[in-house]
Design an enzyme around this catalytic site. Structure first.
Site, PDB file in Angstrom:
ATOM      1  N   ASN A   9       2.823 -76.348  59.918  1.00 16.86           N
ATOM      2  CA  ASN A   9       2.929 -75.006  59.353  1.00 16.86           C
ATOM      3  C   ASN A   9       2.918 -75.144  57.836  1.00 16.86           C
ATOM      4  O   ASN A   9       3.911 -75.553  57.250  1.00 16.86           O
ATOM      5  CB  ASN A   9       4.232 -74.358  59.838  1.00 16.86           C
ATOM      6  CG  ASN A   9       4.500 -73.021  59.175  1.00 16.86           C
ATOM      7  OD1 ASN A   9       3.607 -72.428  58.575  1.00 16.86           O
ATOM      8  ND2 ASN A   9       5.726 -72.546  59.285  1.00 16.86           N
ATOM      9  N   LYS A  11       2.840 -72.876  55.684  1.00 19.60           N
ATOM     10  CA  LYS A  11       3.524 -71.744  55.024  1.00 19.60           C
ATOM     11  C   LYS A  11       2.663 -71.212  53.869  1.00 19.60           C
ATOM     12  O   LYS A  11       1.453 -71.173  53.993  1.00 19.60           O
ATOM     13  CB  LYS A  11       4.923 -72.162  54.551  1.00 19.60           C
ATOM     14  CG  LYS A  11       5.727 -72.867  55.645  1.00 19.60           C
ATOM     15  CD  LYS A  11       7.175 -72.998  55.307  1.00 19.60           C
ATOM     16  CE  LYS A  11       7.862 -73.871  56.351  1.00 19.60           C
ATOM     17  NZ  LYS A  11       9.311 -73.819  56.271  1.00 19.60           N
ATOM     18  N   HIS A  95       8.545 -66.791  63.312  1.00 20.12           N
ATOM     19  CA  HIS A  95       9.179 -67.831  62.488  1.00 20.12           C
ATOM     20  C   HIS A  95      10.401 -67.219  61.795  1.00 20.12           C
ATOM     21  O   HIS A  95      10.376 -66.054  61.383  1.00 20.12           O
ATOM     22  CB  HIS A  95       8.183 -68.364  61.459  1.00 20.12           C
ATOM     23  CG  HIS A  95       8.632 -69.611  60.792  1.00 20.12           C
ATOM     24  ND1 HIS A  95       9.597 -69.612  59.809  1.00 20.12           N
ATOM     25  CD2 HIS A  95       8.286 -70.912  60.982  1.00 20.12           C
ATOM     26  CE1 HIS A  95       9.810 -70.855  59.414  1.00 20.12           C
ATOM     27  NE2 HIS A  95       9.027 -71.667  60.120  1.00 20.12           N
ATOM     28  N   GLU A  97      11.459 -67.460  58.943  1.00 22.93           N
ATOM     29  CA  GLU A  97      11.186 -66.933  57.593  1.00 22.93           C
ATOM     30  C   GLU A  97      10.561 -65.546  57.654  1.00 22.93           C
ATOM     31  O   GLU A  97      10.574 -64.823  56.661  1.00 22.93           O
ATOM     32  CB  GLU A  97      10.290 -67.920  56.822  1.00 22.93           C
ATOM     33  CG  GLU A  97      11.069 -69.172  56.450  1.00 22.93           C
ATOM     34  CD  GLU A  97      10.209 -70.396  56.208  1.00 22.93           C
ATOM     35  OE1 GLU A  97       8.974 -70.271  56.105  1.00 22.93           O
ATOM     36  OE2 GLU A  97      10.782 -71.497  56.138  1.00 22.93           O
ATOM     37  N   GLU A 182      13.806 -73.920  66.588  1.00 20.86           N
ATOM     38  CA  GLU A 182      13.958 -74.208  65.166  1.00 20.86           C
ATOM     39  C   GLU A 182      15.318 -73.703  64.682  1.00 20.86           C
ATOM     40  O   GLU A 182      15.436 -72.533  64.281  1.00 20.86           O
ATOM     41  CB  GLU A 182      12.852 -73.516  64.371  1.00 20.86           C
ATOM     42  CG  GLU A 182      11.463 -73.982  64.731  1.00 20.86           C
ATOM     43  CD  GLU A 182      10.545 -73.947  63.527  1.00 20.86           C
ATOM     44  OE1 GLU A 182       9.930 -74.980  63.248  1.00 20.86           O
ATOM     45  OE2 GLU A 182      10.463 -72.910  62.855  1.00 20.86           O
ATOM     46  N   GLY A 188      13.516 -76.782  56.373  1.00 19.32           N
ATOM     47  CA  GLY A 188      13.312 -76.971  54.934  1.00 19.32           C
ATOM     48  C   GLY A 188      14.546 -77.453  54.194  1.00 19.32           C
ATOM     49  O   GLY A 188      14.593 -77.419  52.970  1.00 19.32           O
ATOM     50  N   SER A 228      12.972 -79.957  59.554  1.00 22.41           N
ATOM     51  CA  SER A 228      13.066 -81.225  58.817  1.00 22.41           C
ATOM     52  C   SER A 228      12.595 -82.437  59.619  1.00 22.41           C
ATOM     53  O   SER A 228      13.177 -83.527  59.521  1.00 22.41           O
ATOM     54  CB  SER A 228      14.485 -81.427  58.281  1.00 22.41           C
ATOM     55  OG  SER A 228      14.837 -80.364  57.415  1.00 22.41           O
TER      56      SER A 228
HETATM   57  C1  PEP Z   1       8.816 -74.941  59.776  1.00 18.70           C
HETATM   58  O1  PEP Z   1       8.077 -74.562  58.871  1.00 18.70           O
HETATM   59  O2  PEP Z   1       8.769 -74.369  60.865  1.00 18.70           O
HETATM   60  C2  PEP Z   1       9.704 -76.070  59.520  1.00 18.70           C
HETATM   61  C3  PEP Z   1      10.383 -76.552  60.517  1.00 18.70           C
HETATM   62  O3  PEP Z   1       9.782 -76.543  58.218  1.00 18.70           O
HETATM   63  P1  PEP Z   1      10.373 -77.985  57.779  1.00 18.70           P
HETATM   64  O4  PEP Z   1       9.679 -79.026  58.629  1.00 18.70           O
HETATM   65  O5  PEP Z   1       9.986 -78.107  56.328  1.00 18.70           O
HETATM   66  O6  PEP Z   1      11.832 -77.978  58.007  1.00 18.70           O
END
Ligand code: PEP
Length: 269
Positions: A9, A11, A95, A97, A182, A188, A228
């Site tokens: 992803n 983003k 997501h 976000e 998640e 992040g 992460s």
């Molecule tokens: C994500 O964008 O869904 C995500 C898990 O980001 P990260 O791997 O940076 O934590």
């Protein structure tokens, strides 16, 4: 057996030159990948560029959002047919976000933050149904806030999100959906969820799916972990029986680290 997936992803990162460069570097290394389904989800502006790079490879293309209407006065939104015309086969839905469940400010979660992009359980459900109607594979994100985990509400939150997401979806359609657990506090932040705990929560998600679709279909549905994921922790995560792959933000923005994640997933099951 469930084929592992590694989905990147990107983003709101990469202009079109950067997207071309990153996708090309990944395709050069992993274009003929086997043993793992690989998906790249660039920003909408780069979908066409990345589609051209991925043509003829085994790597799939995904969008980061979808709107349920086909066309019309919906400024800034993208419909299923538009995503299909850019070559998408997948779309990330719900997501954190976009739901307003921000990791870094999870404990400041307010209705105002939720309104930034506005996804709710109800809109996530509509988006999933729209994606399925266009044969786009939804990658549906669920996960608890830090405050919800601290209050012992993790299982209740994720199973509630799964039930709301799949309300009214036929069991046969649900089979093609990919879910991603998640935990919001792990996205992040560099703070990965303990692999055994991620495995346990994904087990809860699969049990919830079984209530909706029956056990046989629930056993076929891929459930990813996201939060992460990095080359240093991917092997431990992928060794868990319930974890079918990763949804990856930061580590998907470097070809080298994303290719390492693909390699780990491909040999994991
Ligand atoms: C994500 O964008 O869904 C995500 C898990 O980001 P990260 O791997 O940076 O934590």
């Amino acid at each position: 057996m469930r084929t592992p997936i590694m989905a990147g992803n990107w983003k709101m990162n990469c202009d079109n030159d950067e997207a071309w460069e990153l996708a090309s570097a990944i395709a050069d290394e992993k274009g003929d990948v086997t043993g793992c389904e690989v998906v790249i989800c660039p920003p909408a502006t780069a979908l066409v560029v990345v589609q051209a790079v991925l043509e003829g490879t085994n790597i799939g293309l995904g969008a980061q959002n979808i709107f349920w209407e086909e066309k019309g006065a919906y400024t800034g939104e993208l419909s299923g047919p538009m995503l299909l015309s850019c070559g998408c086969q997948y779309v990330i839905i719900g997501h954190s976000e976009r739901r307003g469940r921000f990791g870094a400010v999870a404990d400041d979660f307010t209705p105002e933050l939720q309104r930034v992009f506005g996804d709710t359980d109800a809109s996530v459900n509509r988006k999933i149904k729209a994606a399925l109607s266009y044969d786009l594979t939804p990658i549906v994100c669920v996960g608890e806030l830090l405050s919800e985990r601290q209050q012992g509400q993790t299982d209740e939150v994720v199973s509630g999100q799964v039930k709301a997401a799949l309300a009214g979806v036929e069991a046969d359609d649900a089979e093609s959906i990919i879910l991603a657990y998640e935990p919001v506090w792990a996205i992040g932040t560099g703070e990965v969820c303990d692999a055994e705990e991620a495995n346990r929560v994904i087990g809860v998600i699969r049990a919830t799916l079984a209530e909706i679709t029956g056990e046989e279909i629930a056993e076929e549905i891929r459930i990813l972990y996201g939060g992460s994921v990095k080359p240093a922790n991917v092997a431990g995560l992928m060794a868990q029986p319930e974890i079918d792959g990763g949804l990856v933000g930061g580590a998907s923005l470097q070809a080298e680290s994303f290719c390492e994640l693909i390699d780990a997933a491909a040999v994991s099951k």
